[in-house]
Design an enzyme around this catalytic site. Sequence first.
Site, short mmCIF file in Angstrom:
data_model
loop_
_atom_site.label_atom_id
_atom_site.label_comp_id
_atom_site.label_asym_id
_atom_site.label_seq_id
_atom_site.Cartn_x
_atom_site.Cartn_y
_atom_site.Cartn_z
N HIS A 194 0.81 -1.22 0.00
CA HIS A 194 0.00 0.00 0.00
C HIS A 194 0.85 1.28 0.00
O HIS A 194 0.33 2.36 -0.22
CB HIS A 194 -0.98 0.00 1.19
CG HIS A 194 -0.34 0.18 2.53
ND1 HIS A 194 -0.05 -0.88 3.38
CD2 HIS A 194 0.03 1.29 3.20
CE1 HIS A 194 0.45 -0.43 4.50
NE2 HIS A 194 0.52 0.90 4.41
N ASP A 224 0.12 -7.69 1.07
CA ASP A 224 0.50 -6.29 1.34
C ASP A 224 2.02 -6.13 1.41
O ASP A 224 2.55 -5.48 2.31
CB ASP A 224 -0.15 -5.78 2.63
CG ASP A 224 -0.05 -4.25 2.75
OD1 ASP A 224 0.14 -3.59 1.71
OD2 ASP A 224 -0.14 -3.73 3.88
N SER A 307 4.71 2.22 7.98
CA SER A 307 4.39 1.06 7.13
C SER A 307 5.60 0.61 6.33
O SER A 307 6.25 1.40 5.65
CB SER A 307 3.24 1.41 6.18
OG SER A 307 2.06 1.67 6.90
#
Length: 462
Positions: A194, A224, A307
């Site tokens: 993402h 992901d 992230s």
Amino acid sequence: MADRQQTDPAPQWWSRPEGTDDSRRDGVPAPRPETRDGGVERGAEGDGAAGQAAPTQEPPTQEPPTEEPPTEEPPAHEVRYDPWGAQPLQAVDRGRDRRGFRLWQVAALAAATALLAGGIGGWVGVLAERQSSTRLELPQAAVADKGRAPDSVAGIAATALPGVVTLHVRGAKSSGTGTGFVLDPQGHILTNNHVVADAKEIAVTFSTGESVTAELVGRDSGYDLAVVKVSGVRGLRPLSLGNSENVKVGDPVVAIGAPFDLSNTVTAGIISATGRPVTAGGDKGDGSDISYVDALQTDAPINPGNSGGPLLDARAHVVGINSAIRGADKDDPDRQGGSIGLGFAIPINQGKRVAEELIATGRATHPVIGVTLDMDYTGDGARVGDKGEDGKPSVTAGGPGARAGIKPGDVITKVDGQRVRGGDELIIKIRAHRPGDPLTLTVLRDGRERTLDVVLGSANGS
């Protein structure tokens, strides 16, 4: 001054100033000289009675002036008025001299002078202190050994930071920030899907501040995860990969990332739970971008920008990839933004396998059992649908599930003895393994449980 204008005989108590002309009119007797006892000196003849006038005589022939002996001062107690003196004997008392300062004026002047002097003195003192080579130094501890234990947070951070990077991504409609870490000397970097999903430009910044462009190697939305690569960079410091199977609840961990674009941010915490089923994404609405993660839960603060960053154990080995956080409910009036101590990381064992496939082929494979699940089922467990997509059978003919004996309508309640409460959890438990791994499924059929053995198949990821 002469006394030629005097018409009356002068009183006997008058005296003339010394050196005054003694000429007078005829018939005016000369004053009798005073004696020391206050009496009157007799005439030169001495045979006349006291108070009689001396006989008239011819004025003597004028002779040169002789030096007269000094006149003796009268005694202090005899004060006489001298009309020829410079000032009168009497003085008028006019009271206090108004031209002088009063007491309160003197006090006010003294106080003002003291204040002015103090201010000037203080300013001069400060100026002198600033210009002086001597400066004030407060007590301070001496410089100690800057080294830290390798298993301390500072030691872990010092080991890992050279291998952690910040990603600045620019897309067609938006831009963002994420984190990644170096996998090998060839320049491969692992991050979240993402972070780079819609990237047109990717810039990688190292802990030294050096920034270079990167290219996308491959990505997978189901896990992901994504891999990018930098070229022409020397001295890369790949991080050591640990084993997420060794992680236990309560183990200390360190997270490194760029929350809100604050690069090289280090936070610490513990492993709060393992095998936590987490789904993320789903923004497209068709489910193609949903990520299924059998996650490690940690209370190490993780925020947007973390992230893709590493979650490290006490030996500075990567045990997870920070990927998601749980925030407060949107309808909660006391909703807190950012980290609330619920962070989730993809286990490194899963990340390692996916990264290897992405580097090798640009795509990742997913383990499957060859069935279609009924995602609207609200009971306990994962129910196999009656029909598949486009009217196809819910159990793929010749697939792993069909070979294991799974039938439409079966409810799968356990995977390798671990309970599953829904379709998402079953997918997560299956994807935590590799294609070809054997699994034992507990199935509820017609009110009875039975155990089925299945060997996972493979499907291409998205």
